[in-house]
Design a protein around this motif. Structure first.
Motif, PDB file in Angstrom:
ATOM      1  N   ALA A 127       0.827  -1.204   0.000  1.00 38.87           N
ATOM      2  CA  ALA A 127       0.000   0.000   0.000  1.00 38.87           C
ATOM      3  C   ALA A 127       0.861   1.254   0.000  1.00 38.87           C
ATOM      4  O   ALA A 127       0.414   2.317   0.420  1.00 38.87           O
ATOM      5  N   GLY A 128       2.099   1.123  -0.479  1.00 43.32           N
ATOM      6  CA  GLY A 128       2.997   2.264  -0.533  1.00 43.32           C
ATOM      7  C   GLY A 128       3.089   2.812  -1.940  1.00 43.32           C
ATOM      8  O   GLY A 128       2.218   2.590  -2.773  1.00 43.32           O
ATOM      9  N   GLY A 129       4.161   3.528  -2.199  1.00 40.70           N
ATOM     10  CA  GLY A 129       4.385   4.039  -3.543  1.00 40.70           C
ATOM     11  C   GLY A 129       4.322   5.547  -3.624  1.00 40.70           C
ATOM     12  O   GLY A 129       4.095   6.245  -2.635  1.00 40.70           O
ATOM     13  N   MET A 130       4.511   6.046  -4.827  1.00 41.54           N
ATOM     14  CA  MET A 130       4.585   7.482  -5.101  1.00 41.54           C
ATOM     15  C   MET A 130       3.334   7.936  -5.831  1.00 41.54           C
ATOM     16  O   MET A 130       2.932   7.332  -6.823  1.00 41.54           O
ATOM     17  N   ASP A 131       2.726   8.993  -5.344  1.00 43.49           N
ATOM     18  CA  ASP A 131       1.483   9.499  -5.909  1.00 43.49           C
ATOM     19  C   ASP A 131       1.751  10.279  -7.192  1.00 43.49           C
ATOM     20  O   ASP A 131       2.833  10.840  -7.379  1.00 43.49           O
ATOM     21  N   ASP A 132       0.738  10.342  -8.056  1.00 43.18           N
ATOM     22  CA  ASP A 132       0.910  11.062  -9.322  1.00 43.18           C
ATOM     23  C   ASP A 132       1.012  12.560  -9.124  1.00 43.18           C
ATOM     24  O   ASP A 132       1.549  13.282  -9.971  1.00 43.18           O
TER      25      ASP A 132
ATOM     26  N   VAL B 199      -1.728  -5.459  -4.514  1.00 44.18           N
ATOM     27  CA  VAL B 199      -1.045  -4.189  -4.736  1.00 44.18           C
ATOM     28  C   VAL B 199      -2.115  -3.114  -4.923  1.00 44.18           C
ATOM     29  O   VAL B 199      -3.050  -3.304  -5.713  1.00 44.18           O
ATOM     30  N   LEU B 200      -1.996  -2.024  -4.188  1.00 46.08           N
ATOM     31  CA  LEU B 200      -2.921  -0.908  -4.367  1.00 46.08           C
ATOM     32  C   LEU B 200      -2.382  -0.017  -5.476  1.00 46.08           C
ATOM     33  O   LEU B 200      -1.343   0.625  -5.329  1.00 46.08           O
ATOM     34  N   GLY B 201      -3.088   0.003  -6.588  1.00 42.09           N
ATOM     35  CA  GLY B 201      -2.648   0.738  -7.761  1.00 42.09           C
ATOM     36  C   GLY B 201      -3.561   1.910  -8.075  1.00 42.09           C
ATOM     37  O   GLY B 201      -4.165   2.515  -7.187  1.00 42.09           O
ATOM     38  N   SER B 202      -3.701   2.214  -9.355  1.00 39.14           N
ATOM     39  CA  SER B 202      -4.430   3.397  -9.802  1.00 39.14           C
ATOM     40  C   SER B 202      -5.486   3.034 -10.834  1.00 39.14           C
ATOM     41  O   SER B 202      -5.283   2.154 -11.665  1.00 39.14           O
ATOM     42  N   TYR B 203      -6.588   3.779 -10.807  1.00 39.78           N
ATOM     43  CA  TYR B 203      -7.649   3.543 -11.791  1.00 39.78           C
ATOM     44  C   TYR B 203      -7.238   3.944 -13.197  1.00 39.78           C
ATOM     45  O   TYR B 203      -7.884   3.565 -14.172  1.00 39.78           O
ATOM     46  N   TYR B 204      -6.144   4.676 -13.330  1.00 39.59           N
ATOM     47  CA  TYR B 204      -5.681   4.997 -14.680  1.00 39.59           C
ATOM     48  C   TYR B 204      -5.258   3.742 -15.439  1.00 39.59           C
ATOM     49  O   TYR B 204      -5.322   3.707 -16.669  1.00 39.59           O
ATOM     50  N   THR B 205      -4.821   2.706 -14.721  1.00 38.05           N
ATOM     51  CA  THR B 205      -4.453   1.472 -15.425  1.00 38.05           C
ATOM     52  C   THR B 205      -5.689   0.786 -15.998  1.00 38.05           C
ATOM     53  O   THR B 205      -5.580   0.048 -16.981  1.00 38.05           O
ATOM     54  N   TYR B 206      -6.852   1.022 -15.395  1.00 38.75           N
ATOM     55  CA  TYR B 206      -8.096   0.484 -15.961  1.00 38.75           C
ATOM     56  C   TYR B 206      -8.300   1.046 -17.366  1.00 38.75           C
ATOM     57  O   TYR B 206      -8.611   0.311 -18.315  1.00 38.75           O
ATOM     58  N   PHE B 207      -8.112   2.361 -17.513  1.00 39.42           N
ATOM     59  CA  PHE B 207      -8.315   2.984 -18.816  1.00 39.42           C
ATOM     60  C   PHE B 207      -7.171   2.661 -19.768  1.00 39.42           C
ATOM     61  O   PHE B 207      -7.384   2.552 -20.979  1.00 39.42           O
ATOM     62  N   ALA B 208      -5.963   2.495 -19.235  1.00 40.91           N
ATOM     63  CA  ALA B 208      -4.860   2.075 -20.106  1.00 40.91           C
ATOM     64  C   ALA B 208      -5.140   0.691 -20.682  1.00 40.91           C
ATOM     65  O   ALA B 208      -4.762   0.389 -21.820  1.00 40.91           O
ATOM     66  N   ARG B 209      -5.823  -0.142 -19.904  1.00 35.92           N
ATOM     67  CA  ARG B 209      -6.152  -1.505 -20.338  1.00 35.92           C
ATOM     68  C   ARG B 209      -7.354  -1.524 -21.275  1.00 35.92           C
ATOM     69  O   ARG B 209      -7.358  -2.244 -22.282  1.00 35.92           O
TER      70      ARG B 209
ATOM     71  N   LEU C  46       1.965 -17.435  -7.080  1.00 40.05           N
ATOM     72  CA  LEU C  46       1.528 -16.367  -6.179  1.00 40.05           C
ATOM     73  C   LEU C  46       0.604 -15.416  -6.935  1.00 40.05           C
ATOM     74  O   LEU C  46       1.061 -14.535  -7.665  1.00 40.05           O
ATOM     75  N   PRO C  47      -0.709 -15.559  -6.789  1.00 40.73           N
ATOM     76  CA  PRO C  47      -1.627 -14.637  -7.461  1.00 40.73           C
ATOM     77  C   PRO C  47      -1.545 -13.244  -6.850  1.00 40.73           C
ATOM     78  O   PRO C  47      -1.564 -13.087  -5.631  1.00 40.73           O
ATOM     79  N   VAL C  48      -1.469 -12.252  -7.717  1.00 44.32           N
ATOM     80  CA  VAL C  48      -1.343 -10.860  -7.281  1.00 44.32           C
ATOM     81  C   VAL C  48      -2.540 -10.075  -7.808  1.00 44.32           C
ATOM     82  O   VAL C  48      -2.687  -9.882  -9.020  1.00 44.32           O
ATOM     83  N   ALA C  49      -3.397  -9.643  -6.899  1.00 41.09           N
ATOM     84  CA  ALA C  49      -4.512  -8.776  -7.283  1.00 41.09           C
ATOM     85  C   ALA C  49      -4.042  -7.329  -7.279  1.00 41.09           C
ATOM     86  O   ALA C  49      -3.312  -6.913  -6.376  1.00 41.09           O
ATOM     87  N   VAL C  50      -4.447  -6.574  -8.289  1.00 42.40           N
ATOM     88  CA  VAL C  50      -4.120  -5.150  -8.360  1.00 42.40           C
ATOM     89  C   VAL C  50      -5.425  -4.374  -8.218  1.00 42.40           C
ATOM     90  O   VAL C  50      -6.316  -4.479  -9.075  1.00 42.40           O
ATOM     91  N   LEU C  51      -5.554  -3.619  -7.127  1.00 44.00           N
ATOM     92  CA  LEU C  51      -6.736  -2.790  -6.938  1.00 44.00           C
ATOM     93  C   LEU C  51      -6.543  -1.478  -7.682  1.00 44.00           C
ATOM     94  O   LEU C  51      -5.558  -0.765  -7.472  1.00 44.00           O
TER      95      LEU C  51
END
Length: 309
Positions: A65-70, A107-117, A149-154
């Motif tokens: 749940a870490g990382g760098m914000d946009d 992994v807590l990600g970003s909704y922008y990857t939804y649109f990239a996909r 190891l299944p990895v869910a990306v939120l």
């Protein structure tokens, strides 16, 4: 289950930890610095592989749940910093988790990857370093984790809510503006929204199902006009939200881009392409339909500390 939560002192990490404990799971909370509720103070970005394996040993799962914000500003070029903040620690942790036998990860990600996909024609990865870092985080992280190891990306959109000493950082200037006597203007377009509690619940559910999917976490779609109006209500200064013409917004974005260039700064979302994200209704079908009004109110209450800073 026994779950390691990295970034547990942040807003979303706090709610992930709370949801897991509420469901009867055991949690090891990890953050860069020691504070109440943190079990291990570790900077995973600089920790070696052996230390990460030791940290993960005995756990069934991992949440990053870490990382760098946009929205975090950085000197040009920003891409290496985003790679170091979002990709490197996620890959190292997921590789170590796979090596010690963890059976699930989130992994807590970003909704922008939804649109990239779903909208590859928008070329978001090519235009925005932040989106590219989140895509690489998921792709390289899953590869490092291995097939067992299944990895869910939120895929997390705009989040409302609070935790002790924490509110969404993007919300601080917006709520301050809503509290002021200045008129409110909203551009065309809008965004999905959710609550920090909903993100915590989605992470816990993904771990319990050992999901390896890309999972948008959306409670409600809001136009900017609607969002700003609700925020004004929540802070006790309801008023009419006026329309900001798209042309004016584009001019302001160009001006902001010029200022950044002169200062040698580069945001994670490129200003010259930001109108394509800001002025459209980037809506996603709600995954857990519910009003975010209470989460907006929680954000307003949680910002008392920020207004006094």
């Amino acid at each position: 289950m026994r779950i390691l939560v990295v970034g547990a002192s942040g807003l979303l990490g706090h709610h992930v930890r709370a949801q897991l404990l509420q469901r009867g799971h055991e949690v090891t909370a990890v953050a860069r610095t020691a504070r109440d509720g943190i079990d291990r103070a570790v900077d995973v970005s600089s920790a070696g592989a052996e230390r990460l394996r030791d940290l993960l040993a005995g756990h069934d799962g991992l949440v990053f749940a870490g990382g760098m914000d946009d929205r975090v500003g950085h000197k040009r070029p920003v891409a290496p910093a985003l790679h170091a903040g979002n990709v490197v620690p996620a890959v190292a942790l997921l590789r170590a988790a796979g090596e010690v036998g963890c059976t699930r990860a989130v992994v807590l990600g970003s909704y922008y990857t939804y649109f990239a996909r779903t909208r590859p024609d928008w070329q978001l990865a090519a235009k925005h370093p932040y989106v590219r870092s989140r895509i690489e985080q998921a792709r390289l992280g899953r590869a490092a984790a291995g097939p067992d190891l299944p990895v869910a990306v939120l895929e997390v959109p705009y989040v409302f809510g609070s935790a002790p000493g924490r509110v969404p950082m993007w919300s601080v200037p917006l709520f301050k503006w809503a509290r002021s006597r200045s008129p409110l203007y909203a551009p065309p377009g809008g965004s999905p929204a959710t609550s920090a509690a909903a993100v915590g619940a989605a992470a816990a559910e993904a771990l319990e199902r050992a999901s390896g999917e890309d999972l948008p976490v959306v409670q409600e779609n809001l136009t900017w006009h609607d969002m700003f109006g609700r925020i004004a209500e929540a802070v006790g200064r309801p008023r009419v939200v006026r329309r900001a013409p798209a042309g004016v917004v584009r001019a302001l974005l160009r001006l902001g881009g010029a200022v950044n260039r002169l200062a040698g700064n580069e945001p994670g979302l490129a200003m010259k392409h930001l109108d394509g994200l800001l002025l459209d209704e980037l809506f996603i079908e709600p995954t857990s339909p519910r009003s975010v009004d209470e989460a907006i109110a929680q954000t307003a209450r949680g910002q008392t500390w920020a207004s006094r800073a």
